[in-house]
Design an enzyme around this catalytic site. Structure first.
Site, PDB file in Angstrom:
ATOM      1  CB  ILE A   1       9.168  37.151  53.084  1.00 20.67           C
ATOM      2  CG1 ILE A   1      10.450  36.419  52.474  1.00 20.67           C
ATOM      3  CG2 ILE A   1       8.907  36.954  54.505  1.00 20.67           C
ATOM      4  CD1 ILE A   1      10.352  34.774  52.614  1.00 20.67           C
TER       5      ILE A   1
ATOM      6  CE1 TYR B   1      15.779  42.204  44.966  1.00 14.43           C
ATOM      7  CE2 TYR B   1      14.345  40.491  43.966  1.00 14.43           C
ATOM      8  CZ  TYR B   1      14.647  40.880  45.184  1.00 14.43           C
ATOM      9  OH  TYR B   1      14.654  40.421  46.494  1.00 14.43           O
TER      10      TYR B   1
ATOM     11  CG  ASP C   1      23.676  55.873  51.740  1.00 14.93           C
ATOM     12  OD1 ASP C   1      23.726  54.796  51.201  1.00 14.93           O
ATOM     13  OD2 ASP C   1      23.666  56.826  51.108  1.00 14.93           O
ATOM     14  CB  ILE C   2      24.842  50.109  51.797  1.00 17.57           C
ATOM     15  CG1 ILE C   2      23.874  50.235  50.741  1.00 17.57           C
ATOM     16  CG2 ILE C   2      24.320  49.283  52.860  1.00 17.57           C
ATOM     17  CD1 ILE C   2      23.514  48.984  49.831  1.00 17.57           C
TER      18      ILE C   2
ATOM     19  N   GLY D   1      17.435  47.784  57.578  1.00 17.22           N
ATOM     20  CA  GLY D   1      17.106  46.999  58.600  1.00 17.22           C
ATOM     21  C   GLY D   1      15.461  47.555  58.856  1.00 17.22           C
ATOM     22  CG  LEU D   2      14.324  50.958  59.649  1.00 22.05           C
ATOM     23  CD1 LEU D   2      14.328  52.943  59.887  1.00 22.05           C
ATOM     24  CD2 LEU D   2      13.945  50.533  61.061  1.00 22.05           C
ATOM     25  N   GLY D   3      13.316  47.608  56.374  1.00 21.01           N
ATOM     26  CA  GLY D   3      12.250  47.052  55.406  1.00 21.01           C
ATOM     27  C   GLY D   3      11.268  45.988  56.053  1.00 21.01           C
TER      28      GLY D   3
HETATM   29  N1  LIG Z   1      10.673  40.458  51.437  1.00 24.40           N
HETATM   30  C1  LIG Z   1      10.820  39.394  50.510  1.00 24.40           C
HETATM   31  O1  LIG Z   1       9.624  38.633  50.131  1.00 24.40           O
HETATM   32  C2  LIG Z   1      12.227  38.875  50.246  1.00 24.40           C
HETATM   33  C3  LIG Z   1      12.278  37.652  49.254  1.00 24.40           C
HETATM   34  C4  LIG Z   1      13.578  37.262  48.993  1.00 24.40           C
HETATM   35  C5  LIG Z   1      14.681  38.267  48.971  1.00 24.40           C
HETATM   36  N2  LIG Z   1      14.431  39.218  49.936  1.00 24.40           N
HETATM   37  C6  LIG Z   1      15.734  39.934  50.100  1.00 24.40           C
HETATM   38  O2  LIG Z   1      15.795  40.404  51.520  1.00 24.40           O
HETATM   39  C7  LIG Z   1      16.367  41.664  51.696  1.00 24.40           C
HETATM   40  C8  LIG Z   1      15.302  42.311  52.832  1.00 24.40           C
HETATM   41  O3  LIG Z   1      14.129  42.399  51.919  1.00 24.40           O
HETATM   42  P1  LIG Z   1      13.054  43.442  52.572  1.00 24.40           P
HETATM   43  O4  LIG Z   1      11.837  42.690  51.926  1.00 24.40           O
HETATM   44  O5  LIG Z   1      13.280  43.685  53.939  1.00 24.40           O
HETATM   45  O6  LIG Z   1      13.181  44.665  51.422  1.00 24.40           O
HETATM   46  P2  LIG Z   1      12.667  46.168  51.757  1.00 24.40           P
HETATM   47  O7  LIG Z   1      12.328  46.784  50.500  1.00 24.40           O
HETATM   48  O8  LIG Z   1      11.651  46.024  52.480  1.00 24.40           O
HETATM   49  O9  LIG Z   1      13.738  46.919  52.632  1.00 24.40           O
HETATM   50  C9  LIG Z   1      14.815  47.070  52.028  1.00 24.40           C
HETATM   51  C10 LIG Z   1      15.767  48.211  52.900  1.00 24.40           C
HETATM   52  O10 LIG Z   1      16.832  48.800  52.288  1.00 24.40           O
HETATM   53  C11 LIG Z   1      16.846  50.065  52.613  1.00 24.40           C
HETATM   54  N3  LIG Z   1      17.804  50.773  51.605  1.00 24.40           N
HETATM   55  C12 LIG Z   1      17.486  51.339  50.453  1.00 24.40           C
HETATM   56  N4  LIG Z   1      18.691  52.167  50.031  1.00 24.40           N
HETATM   57  C13 LIG Z   1      19.563  51.921  50.910  1.00 24.40           C
HETATM   58  C14 LIG Z   1      21.037  52.377  51.113  1.00 24.40           C
HETATM   59  N5  LIG Z   1      21.503  53.276  50.394  1.00 24.40           N
HETATM   60  N6  LIG Z   1      21.554  52.268  52.308  1.00 24.40           N
HETATM   61  C15 LIG Z   1      20.985  51.453  53.248  1.00 24.40           C
HETATM   62  N7  LIG Z   1      19.697  51.169  53.145  1.00 24.40           N
HETATM   63  C16 LIG Z   1      19.034  51.189  51.933  1.00 24.40           C
HETATM   64  C17 LIG Z   1      15.594  50.688  52.501  1.00 24.40           C
HETATM   65  O11 LIG Z   1      15.488  51.956  53.186  1.00 24.40           O
HETATM   66  C18 LIG Z   1      14.832  49.785  53.221  1.00 24.40           C
HETATM   67  O12 LIG Z   1      14.261  49.922  54.546  1.00 24.40           O
HETATM   68  C19 LIG Z   1      16.511  42.239  50.633  1.00 24.40           C
HETATM   69  O13 LIG Z   1      17.885  42.055  50.123  1.00 24.40           O
HETATM   70  C20 LIG Z   1      15.911  41.414  49.507  1.00 24.40           C
HETATM   71  O14 LIG Z   1      16.225  41.403  48.227  1.00 24.40           O
HETATM   72  C21 LIG Z   1      13.373  39.786  50.154  1.00 24.40           C
HETATM   73  C1  LIG Z   2      10.472  37.502  45.714  1.00 28.40           C
HETATM   74  C2  LIG Z   2      11.402  38.762  46.384  1.00 28.40           C
HETATM   75  O1  LIG Z   2      12.480  38.870  45.995  1.00 28.40           O
HETATM   76  C3  LIG Z   2      10.496  40.052  46.472  1.00 28.40           C
HETATM   77  N1  LIG Z   2       9.496  39.724  47.448  1.00 28.40           N
HETATM   78  C4  LIG Z   2      10.095  40.405  45.184  1.00 28.40           C
HETATM   79  O2  LIG Z   2       8.872  40.232  44.881  1.00 28.40           O
HETATM   80  O3  LIG Z   2      10.591  41.389  44.560  1.00 28.40           O
END
Ligand SMILES: NC(=O)c1ccc[n+]([C@@H]2O[C@H](COP(=O)([O-])OP(=O)(O)OC[C@H]3O[C@@H](n4cnc5c(N)ncnc54)[C@H](O)[C@@H]3O)[C@@H](O)[C@H]2O)c1
Ligand SMILES: C[C@@H](O)[C@H](N)C(=O)O
Length: 373
Positions: free
Chosen positions: A225, A195, A106-107, A63-65
């Site tokens: 996003i 990925y 930690d997942i 949740g901190l991403g």
């Molecule tokens: N941001 C985008 O543009 C985008 C686009 C498509 C899909 N997504 C999906 O949305 C979700 C969230 O994306 P985001 O941009 O916030 O990702 P992010 O990379 O910013 O954050 C992911 C988080 O996962 C945490 N993490 C890593 N290993 C872990 C573990 N072992 N246990 C628990 N947490 C752990 C990290 O500390 C991080 O805070 C992801 O599944 C991503 O694939 C994001």
């Molecule tokens: C598209 C999406 O999954 C993510 N922002 C990436 O570029 O990897």
């Protein structure tokens, strides 16, 4: 769909009537048993008390991403602050820590995750932990562990505890042999990143658990996003966030993708709105369990032109990163989300002009923007 559902039913009936006396369960085998480690429900986080209500009790992993804090804010507004627990393996900033319940999760630690779900009577799980496309290619073993093994843990716990589970997928779940303009929900998916492979795996496993075990699995394929108050975590679409910061700070931006690289994108508010909407959609409206969602699609050149309306002196240069360019070249250019629009009424609010206006109004109208208007 009904054929597959019936297949699942038939398989379990067959097993149950096999006379082996082995008590076949409808949930995955490792989910049965007693957790050896039980901790007090308030042992590792602060001030979580749930009021009795119909609201779901929510856990957000990772949740901190870029997306999780915004999701927690939206869900807390809807379901109440203490009904939404944010979790991650990183240390939260003060403002995040004090804005509602936060817990270390930690997942990859199956038992700990299970304890959290049990002790907090979680009913909805948003599984955001992941390594994104570019960082995934830089550390394949870790991406495989987090994105695949972690997902297995989450799926088993969700099935065992009857959770409604949201797992985001991505435009990255498609590859060079997928139709790219537009990309429909159902087509060839042969991604060439760890990925993308892990996200196709998540889509298929989630749907399998749905038909096999009745898991209420829901999945959206997000575009790239774009957000103002959170940083992206190492993806291919990150340039579309960074350009705003650099335009304001320096008036210059060096883009790692070619100027004509077209990708589907979305403003974070639309993404989070869609996520809540699909989770709240009545099950009978969902003809599928994994949907594309779309808002806009642009190239770096088109984004720069829109940004230049606010920062006219922006100098855009290109220094192509071969890894991320190859990834982007294999991804959809436009996303067909007609099924989401038809089934549960998905509708985006932000197109490119609204996105750029909103980003600049969040990031502050410094002298450059003031001069432009
Ligand atoms: N941001 C985008 O543009 C985008 C686009 C498509 C899909 N997504 C999906 O949305 C979700 C969230 O994306 P985001 O941009 O916030 O990702 P992010 O990379 O910013 O954050 C992911 C988080 O996962 C945490 N993490 C890593 N290993 C872990 C573990 N072992 N246990 C628990 N947490 C752990 C990290 O500390 C991080 O805070 C992801 O599944 C991503 O694939 C994001
Ligand atoms: C598209 C999406 O999954 C993510 N922002 C990436 O570029 O990897």
């Amino acid at each position: 769909m009904p054929v597959i559902r019936n297949l699942g039913r038939a398989a379990s009936q067959l097993l149950q009537s096999s006379g082996c006396g082995c008590g076949v369960s409808l949930v995955p085998a490792r989910a049965i048993g007693v957790s050896p480690r039980q901790v007090a429900s308030d042992a590792s986080f602060h001030s979580v008390t749930f009021s009795e209500s119909d609201h779901p009790r929510v856990l957000i992993t990772g949740g901190l991403g870029q997306l999780g804090v915004g999701l927690a804010k939206l869900l807390r507004k809807r379901f109440g602050k203490n009904n939404v627990i944010l979790s991650d393996i990183r240390k939260p900033a003060d403002n995040v820590f004090y804005s509602g319940p936060f817990i270390f999760a930690d997942i990859l630690d199956y038992k700990n995750l299970r304890e959290i779900v049990v002790n907090n009577r979680i009913t909805w799980l948003f599984h955001y932990s992941a390594l994104l496309s570019a960082v995934g290619e830089a550390n394949v073993p870790l991406a495989r562990a987090v994105n695949i093994t972690g997902l297995h843990n989450v799926l088993d716990i969700a099935a065992e505890h009857n959770l409604r589970l949201f797992v985001p997928s991505t435009i990255g779940a498609f590859g060079p042999t997928s139709p790219r303009d537009p990309t429909p929900d159902l087509c060839i998916q042969r991604p060439r990143t760890i990925y993308g492979v892990s996200k196709v795996h998540a889509e298929l496993m989630g749907e399998y658990y749905h038909y096999r075990y009745g898991l209420d699995f829901r999945c959206l394929r997000y575009p790239g996003i774009i957000s103002a108050d959170s940083q992206p975590g190492g993806g291919t679409t990150d340039y579309a966030v960074q350009i705003f910061h650099d335009a304001i700070k320096t008036g210059k931006f060096k883009c790692y993708l070619r100027p004509d690289t077209r990708l589907p994108m979305m403003y974070i508010d639309d993404c989070l709105k869609a996520t809540l909407e699909v989770m709240e959609a009545p099950a009978e409206t969902l003809t599928m369990r994994t949907y594309n969602i779309s808002a806009m699609s642009f190239t770096p050149e088109e984004l720069a032109q829109e940004v230049q309306k606010y920062v006219p002196e922006l100098q855009m240069t290109y220094n192509v990163d071969q890894v991320r360019q190859a990834i982007a070249d294999s991804w959809p250019m436009n996303f067909d989300d007609s099924n989401a629009r038809r089934d549960w009424g998905w509708k985006h609010d932000y197109d490119l002009p609204e996105l750029v206006t909103t980003m600049f109004s969040y990031l502050g109208s410094d002298s450059r923007i003031a001069q432009a208007n």
